[in-house]
Design an enzyme around this catalytic site. Structure first.
Site, PDB file in Angstrom:
ATOM      1  N   LYS A   8       6.878  -1.413  12.802  1.00  0.00           N
ATOM      2  CA  LYS A   8       6.468  -0.317  11.929  1.00  0.00           C
ATOM      3  C   LYS A   8       4.955  -0.174  12.011  1.00  0.00           C
ATOM      4  O   LYS A   8       4.217  -1.128  11.760  1.00  0.00           O
ATOM      5  CB  LYS A   8       6.891  -0.606  10.488  1.00  0.00           C
ATOM      6  CG  LYS A   8       6.368   0.407   9.465  1.00  0.00           C
ATOM      7  CD  LYS A   8       6.716  -0.022   8.040  1.00  0.00           C
ATOM      8  CE  LYS A   8       6.057   0.889   7.009  1.00  0.00           C
ATOM      9  NZ  LYS A   8       6.328   0.454   5.619  1.00  0.00           N
TER      10      LYS A   8
ATOM     11  N   LYS B 238       1.885   7.158  -4.082  1.00  0.00           N
ATOM     12  CA  LYS B 238       1.797   5.839  -4.702  1.00  0.00           C
ATOM     13  C   LYS B 238       0.929   5.917  -5.961  1.00  0.00           C
ATOM     14  O   LYS B 238      -0.011   6.704  -6.031  1.00  0.00           O
ATOM     15  CB  LYS B 238       1.183   4.830  -3.726  1.00  0.00           C
ATOM     16  CG  LYS B 238       2.071   4.472  -2.560  1.00  0.00           C
ATOM     17  CD  LYS B 238       1.403   3.456  -1.652  1.00  0.00           C
ATOM     18  CE  LYS B 238       2.276   3.119  -0.458  1.00  0.00           C
ATOM     19  NZ  LYS B 238       3.509   2.399  -0.854  1.00  0.00           N
TER      20      LYS B 238
ATOM     21  N   ASP C 122      -0.552   4.471   4.465  1.00  0.00           N
ATOM     22  CA  ASP C 122       0.600   4.927   3.695  1.00  0.00           C
ATOM     23  C   ASP C 122       0.180   5.330   2.292  1.00  0.00           C
ATOM     24  O   ASP C 122      -0.016   4.486   1.418  1.00  0.00           O
ATOM     25  CB  ASP C 122       1.663   3.823   3.628  1.00  0.00           C
ATOM     26  CG  ASP C 122       2.899   4.277   2.871  1.00  0.00           C
ATOM     27  OD1 ASP C 122       3.092   5.502   2.734  1.00  0.00           O
ATOM     28  OD2 ASP C 122       3.677   3.404   2.439  1.00  0.00           O
TER      29      ASP C 122
ATOM     30  N   ARG D 121      11.360   2.900   7.131  1.00  0.00           N
ATOM     31  CA  ARG D 121      12.717   2.855   7.686  1.00  0.00           C
ATOM     32  C   ARG D 121      13.019   4.085   8.531  1.00  0.00           C
ATOM     33  O   ARG D 121      13.868   4.029   9.432  1.00  0.00           O
ATOM     34  CB  ARG D 121      13.724   2.703   6.550  1.00  0.00           C
ATOM     35  CG  ARG D 121      13.778   3.852   5.572  1.00  0.00           C
ATOM     36  CD  ARG D 121      14.392   3.461   4.244  1.00  0.00           C
ATOM     37  NE  ARG D 121      13.520   2.549   3.509  1.00  0.00           N
ATOM     38  CZ  ARG D 121      13.819   2.054   2.307  1.00  0.00           C
ATOM     39  NH1 ARG D 121      14.957   2.378   1.707  1.00  0.00           N
ATOM     40  NH2 ARG D 121      12.975   1.241   1.696  1.00  0.00           N
TER      41      ARG D 121
ATOM     42  N   GLU E 295       9.215   5.467   3.913  1.00  0.00           N
ATOM     43  CA  GLU E 295       9.009   6.094   5.228  1.00  0.00           C
ATOM     44  C   GLU E 295       9.157   5.132   6.398  1.00  0.00           C
ATOM     45  O   GLU E 295       9.481   5.539   7.511  1.00  0.00           O
ATOM     46  CB  GLU E 295       7.621   6.749   5.264  1.00  0.00           C
ATOM     47  CG  GLU E 295       6.455   5.838   5.633  1.00  0.00           C
ATOM     48  CD  GLU E 295       6.222   4.685   4.671  1.00  0.00           C
ATOM     49  OE1 GLU E 295       5.749   3.635   5.119  1.00  0.00           O
ATOM     50  OE2 GLU E 295       6.514   4.836   3.464  1.00  0.00           O
TER      51      GLU E 295
END
Length: 515
Positions: free
Chosen positions: A277, A289, A282, A363, A361
């Site tokens: 990954k 978040k 992120d 996955r 995200e």
């Protein structure tokens, strides 16, 4: 990286800035570990008493500095590092205890030019552990320090910069002409260098590391080490139907990439595919978040960093195995073009996923990469990801979880991690959680039951693994980034976790005893 040399000198006769000795917990106080008694002799046999007076007890990782006596030692400083309980076989300390002790000592000696390590090394395994721990502990990320001021002028005047790692590690008790010792040291140097590569990438801020600059680093390393690289840009991803990677990356101004980097071992009979990954930042996307959860999200590409470093390590070690790394690189940002909760993505291979949470995200990008990796029919696929906070809740900040579609393989990976010195724990794959993947509009939903979220994420990934392909999933969300105090050979910031496990897995695959 610090230089590493083997020396037959004693701790007393070595000319260095410091000499490191081990101290264990005895029944009546600290005990100087066996291996090299010349340092203790320089103190008239009273080093243990001095350490006890200074409060040392031999606890693992405890570091105590003692000025050398007026005569008897060439080095001006003695660093005593705790090894924990005395083992039943007094010279057979656990390799991980040695690794952590050497790392703690190396960290404490930052800025020094050289140090001799007189820890108990009664065999090649313990020698390798000390070498590895010292090199891993002698790490500093200084890329962004002192650019304008040129560093600490006062320290430079003294010839010492405490922000710099220890310059040279001298392994006392090592045999410079012994083939096994030389090979152990050479492997430790490669392993530490590649862990440092991963750490550097993780610590790099996202304004400098994004899918494009990460790709450039892979291409440069591939050229240096004879690796093959294939890069799928946004046009190729769209043409190939990689909806997961594109869906995650479409909210950023920097387009995503899927990078395949591979090493072909001479006379290799097995192939291991590694999927990482690589979310270079992120934000959570539209499912933003909360405040306080963004500051370390540059580390969300730790899985890709570990995979990249492992492929390079396999090449540098000349392993007789094929190792293919798949780096799913994207930046997860909120914007007018970002994927929204409720959107449906068509993944590589044809499955559709309803995105209920854009912060789930990892996955999505891994699903595309896993499907593509399985098309090459490897003997095993292992994905590595900072995937879920739920795994951190379950296992804490120093242990990663292992899920798999094959119990024997999960057990093998767990054993390999322990052998490599990395804390891991096998996790179940409860089939009843699959029901929560159901979506009324798509084949799957990207989030399910809140309870057991780390297990759900692993089960989601398994949906994209071809039947019959041996697969394991490493959720490294906890240990990938250390935002607490450094410990052992683990620095603050990026840790490079999983590199050592993956390299050991590749070595075992080359030997033909795990696949």
């Amino acid at each position: 990286m610090s230089a590493l040399t083997l020396s037959t000198s004693s701790g007393a006769t070595l000319r260095a800035d410091a000499v490191v000795v081990g101290v264990a917990k005895g029944a009546e106080g600290p005990v100087v570990a066996s291996g090299d008694d010349s340092v203790d002799k320089a103190f008239g046999g009273g080093l243990a008493a001095i350490l006890e007076t200074l409060g040392a007890g031999g606890t693992e990782g405890e570091v105590t500095k003692v000025p050398a006596p007026g005569s008897g030692l060439k080095a001006p400083l003695v660093v005593a590092v705790g090894l924990g309980e005395i083992p039943e076989k007094k010279s057979s300390y656990d390799p991980e205890a040695l690794r952590r002790a050497a790392g703690a000592a190396a960290r404490a000696l930052g800025g020094k030019k050289s140090a001799g390590f007189a820890l108990p090394v009664d065999d090649v395994e313990s020698l390798a552990a000390v070498a590895e721990g010292a090199l891993l502990g002698a790490y500093a990320f200084t890329t962004y320090r002192g650019r304008e001021a040129g560093g600490d002028a006062k320290a430079k005047k003294k010839g010492e910069d405490k922000r710099a790692p220890l310059g040279e590690v001298v392994l006392l008790g090592g045999k410079p002409r012994d083939k096994a010792h030389k090979e152990a040291v050479a492997r430790a140097e490669v392993l530490a260098a590649e862990v440092h590569r991963a750490r550097d990438l993780i610590n790099m801020p996202s304004n400098d590391l994004n899918p494009l600059t990460f790709t450039a680093q892979v291409q440069a390393a591939a050229k240096e080490h004879g690796l093959k690289v294939e890069v799928l840009d946004e046009k190729a991803l769209a043409k190939g139907g990689y909806g997961g990677i594109l869906g995650v990356g479409q909210g950023s101004e920097v387009p995503p990439r899927l990078v395949r980097v591979s090493y072909s071992g001479a006379r290799a009979k097995k192939t291991v595919a590694l999927v990482g990954k690589g979310i270079t930042y992120d934000s959570g996307g539209i499912s933003l978040k909360p405040a306080g959860s963004n500051e370390t999200m540059k580390c969300d590409m730790s899985g890709a960093a570990a995979v990249f470093a492992t492929v390079v390590a396999a090449a540098r070690l000349g392993l007789k195995v094929n190792v293919t790394g798949w780096l799913a690189l994207a930046e997860n940002m909120p914007s007018g073009s970002a994927t929204r909760p409720g959107d449906v993505l068509s993944m590589y291979g044809g499955k559709t996923v309803e995105v209920l949470n854009t912060d789930a995200e990892g996955r999505l990008v891994l699903a595309d990469a896993l499907t593509r990796a399985c098309e090459e029919s490897p003997d095993a696929v292992v994905d590595v990801a900072t995937l879920t906070g739920a795994m951190m809740v379950a296992l804490g900040s120093r242990t990663f979880g292992i899920m798999a579609n094959d119990e024997a393989f999960r057990g093998n990976v767990h054993d390999i991690a322990g052998d490599a010195g990395e804390d891991a724990w096998p996790m179940p794959a409860p089939q009843h959680l699959r029901k929560s993947m159901e979506s009324p509009v798509a084949d799957l939903a990207n989030v399910g039951d809140r309870m057991g979220g780390g297990l759900f994420a692993g089960l989601f990934l398994e949906e994209f693994v071809t039947d019959g392909t041996k697969w394991a999933h490493l959720d490294i969300a906890g240990p990938a980034f250390n935002d607490g105090a450094p410990h052992g050979y683990t620095p603050k910031g990026g840790t490079g976790v999983a590199v050592r496990t993956l390299v050991r897995l590749a070595e075992r695959a080359a030997a033909g005893d795990v696949l």
